[in-house]
Design an enzyme around this catalytic site. Structure first.
Site, PDB file in Angstrom:
ATOM      1  N   CYS A  77      -4.322  -3.123   5.618  1.00 56.42           N
ATOM      2  CA  CYS A  77      -3.574  -4.342   5.918  1.00 56.42           C
ATOM      3  C   CYS A  77      -2.885  -4.306   7.281  1.00 56.42           C
ATOM      4  O   CYS A  77      -2.345  -5.318   7.728  1.00 56.42           O
ATOM      5  CB  CYS A  77      -2.543  -4.599   4.823  1.00 56.42           C
ATOM      6  N   HIS A 127       5.725  -8.509   7.344  1.00 54.93           N
ATOM      7  CA  HIS A 127       4.521  -8.196   6.568  1.00 54.93           C
ATOM      8  C   HIS A 127       4.615  -8.904   5.218  1.00 54.93           C
ATOM      9  O   HIS A 127       3.704  -9.616   4.828  1.00 54.93           O
ATOM     10  CB  HIS A 127       4.384  -6.692   6.391  1.00 54.93           C
ATOM     11  N   GLU A 160      10.577  -3.246   3.344  1.00 56.22           N
ATOM     12  CA  GLU A 160      10.580  -3.829   4.688  1.00 56.22           C
ATOM     13  C   GLU A 160      11.975  -4.310   5.066  1.00 56.22           C
ATOM     14  O   GLU A 160      12.415  -4.130   6.216  1.00 56.22           O
ATOM     15  CB  GLU A 160       9.581  -4.981   4.780  1.00 56.22           C
ATOM     16  N   LYS A 209       2.620 -15.101   4.752  1.00 55.80           N
ATOM     17  CA  LYS A 209       1.873 -14.934   3.506  1.00 55.80           C
ATOM     18  C   LYS A 209       2.383 -15.836   2.387  1.00 55.80           C
ATOM     19  O   LYS A 209       1.658 -16.073   1.420  1.00 55.80           O
ATOM     20  CB  LYS A 209       1.913 -13.470   3.064  1.00 55.80           C
ATOM     21  N   HIS A 256      -2.286 -13.050   1.152  1.00 59.90           N
ATOM     22  CA  HIS A 256      -2.441 -11.787   1.871  1.00 59.90           C
ATOM     23  C   HIS A 256      -3.899 -11.607   2.295  1.00 59.90           C
ATOM     24  O   HIS A 256      -4.780 -11.421   1.458  1.00 59.90           O
ATOM     25  CB  HIS A 256      -2.000 -10.632   0.963  1.00 59.90           C
ATOM     26  N   PHE A 310      -2.294   0.258   3.209  1.00 62.36           N
ATOM     27  CA  PHE A 310      -2.577   1.422   2.385  1.00 62.36           C
ATOM     28  C   PHE A 310      -2.818   2.636   3.281  1.00 62.36           C
ATOM     29  O   PHE A 310      -3.346   2.533   4.385  1.00 62.36           O
ATOM     30  CB  PHE A 310      -3.824   1.186   1.538  1.00 62.36           C
TER      31      PHE A 310
END
Length: 419
Positions: free
Chosen positions: A169, A309, A320, A341, A346, A405
């Site tokens: 991502c 994010h 975050e 998002k 996403h 990830f």
């Protein structure tokens, strides 16, 4: 700004392109973001029966032949089609005359997470049901993750540096940051960059469902993605692409290009903590933001806005928020922060491309798009996320965050261009 930063090559943005669930042009995308109109709807590309998530941000009525010759389009996976289309928009937006350029100095650097998930799924089904010799001969040439960058180069005759960033991502944002580094190194004058993904498939749905990463919300689709909200329960998948044309300042000014903004800094770190979860305190993400600021020669107080994010996962959004507080201290409470998002879902490797386009439009227009579906305050997420309604505010400098990830963290410092 120190003398080293002052004297280095400046990298500017001259073109934008976007294929997104909220619009298939930059202008349509941006107008829908500002209006708070969601691009999320019911899943139609996959039968969601048996899976908790029923919604997605799909590219509706997709016709690649608006950008790509029909035969060439058939040879591309969906994620490559999106990227070629977004790149075509960006090249046109930049007013870039490719025939007047040295094509050996025109580079391509694209972020992508999973390659052709639907193609991989179909090849596996054919393999087990009909035998390996019945697999489509173009399967590998379509599905490999590097094929979006390869197809952009092929379609536009770009013969310079070519690469693919595959950091889940974080891939789109990292690709843009490394594209800026490529220009600063002198290896290219112009880079087509951004991120793309088309992973909506039963394989993708199953993989994220068993991880319990997706939302199980069962209300209206447009309310399913709820970053920073206390009731958030996972992300909504989406697909798309975002493209940017980056140039050295000297090259852009020599050809009289319009300049949207400057990519001033880039930070990239790893949590070295867990393959799929961030540390609670957001330490790795904080280091990425701090590195982007250092690279740009900026202080925390110079930043007006963060495009977060913000996937709408319980742990991720809290981490975050804590990362922002680690970097900005009490100054975190004066920042405007928003989550793209919330409006599109996403996009995995595409997220950084689409969201960087949104960040640059924020700087250009002085409008901060809202984080929609933020109705239930979370005491652990107590910053200003521009809830539900857009806001007018001058933005001179912004951060764009993406975390993936594997503990991958990338952050861009983007500033209003001043000659």
């Amino acid at each position: 700004m120190n003398e080293t930063l002052r004297s280095r090559t400046r990298v500017v943005v001259t073109g934008l392109g976007a294929i997104t669930p909220a619009g298939q042009t930059v202008e349509e995308f941006w107008q829908n973001l500002v209006a708070g109109r969601s691009g999320i709807g019911h899943l139609t590309m996959v039968d969601p029966a048996g899976y908790p998530c029923k919604f997605a941000g799909e590219i509706k009525d997709w016709d690649p032949t608006r950008y790509i010759e029909r035969k060439a389009a058939r040879r591309m996976a969906r994620f490559s089609q999106f990227m070629v289309a977004a790149a075509a928009q960006a090249i046109d937006d930049a007013g870039l005359d490719l025939d007047a350029e040295d094509r050996d100095r025109l580079a391509v650097l694209i972020g992508n997470g999973g390659g052709g998930y639907p193609d991989i799924q179909e090849a596996a089904r054919t393999l087990f049901e009909r035998g390996g010799m019945r697999i489509d001969p173009l399967y590998l040439a379509r599905s490999l993750g590097n094929m979006a960058a390869a197809q952009v180069s092929l379609q536009f005759g770009l013969r310079g540096y070519n690469g693919t960033i595959v950091t889940a991502c974080a891939a789109g944002t990292q690709a843009i940051g490394e594209a800026a580094m490529l220009i600063r190194s002198g290896r290219a004058e112009v880079v087509v960059t951004g991120g793309c993904e088309a992973g909506i498939s039963e394989l993708g749905l199953a993989g994220f469902s068993v991880m319990r990463a997706l939302t199980s919300y069962d209300g209206p689709p447009e309310e399913a993605s709820r970053p920073f909200d206390a009731l958030r329960d996972g992300f909504v998948p989406c697909e798309g692409a975002g493209a940017l044309i980056l140039e050295s300042e000297a090259h852009a000014r020599a050809r009289g290009a319009r300049i949207y903004a400057e990519i001033a800094g880039f930070g990239c770190t790893n949590d070295a903590f867990h393959v799929a979860a961030p540390p609670d305190d957001g330490e790795g993400a904080a280091r990425a933001m701090a590195e982007a600021l250092r690279d740009a020669g900026l202080q925390p107080g110079d930043i007006d806005y963060i495009n977060a994010h913000a996937t709408s996962t319980p742990l991720g959004d809290t981490a975050e928020t804590r990362a922002i507080k680690r970097v900005f201290g009490e100054g975190a409470y004066r920042l405007a922060i928003s989550a793209t998002k919330s409006l599109i879902g996403h996009g995995l490797g595409a997220s950084g491309g689409m969201e960087t386009v949104a960040t640059i439009k924020t700087i250009e227009t002085g409008i901060i798009h809202p984080t929609i579906n933020l109705h239930h305050p979370d005491p652990d997420c107590d910053l200003d996320y521009v809830p539900n309604v857009a806001r007018e505010a001058p933005v001179r400098a912004a951060l764009k965050n993406s975390f993936g990830f594997g503990g991958q963290n990338s952050s861009l410092a983007i500033v209003r261009y001043e000659p």
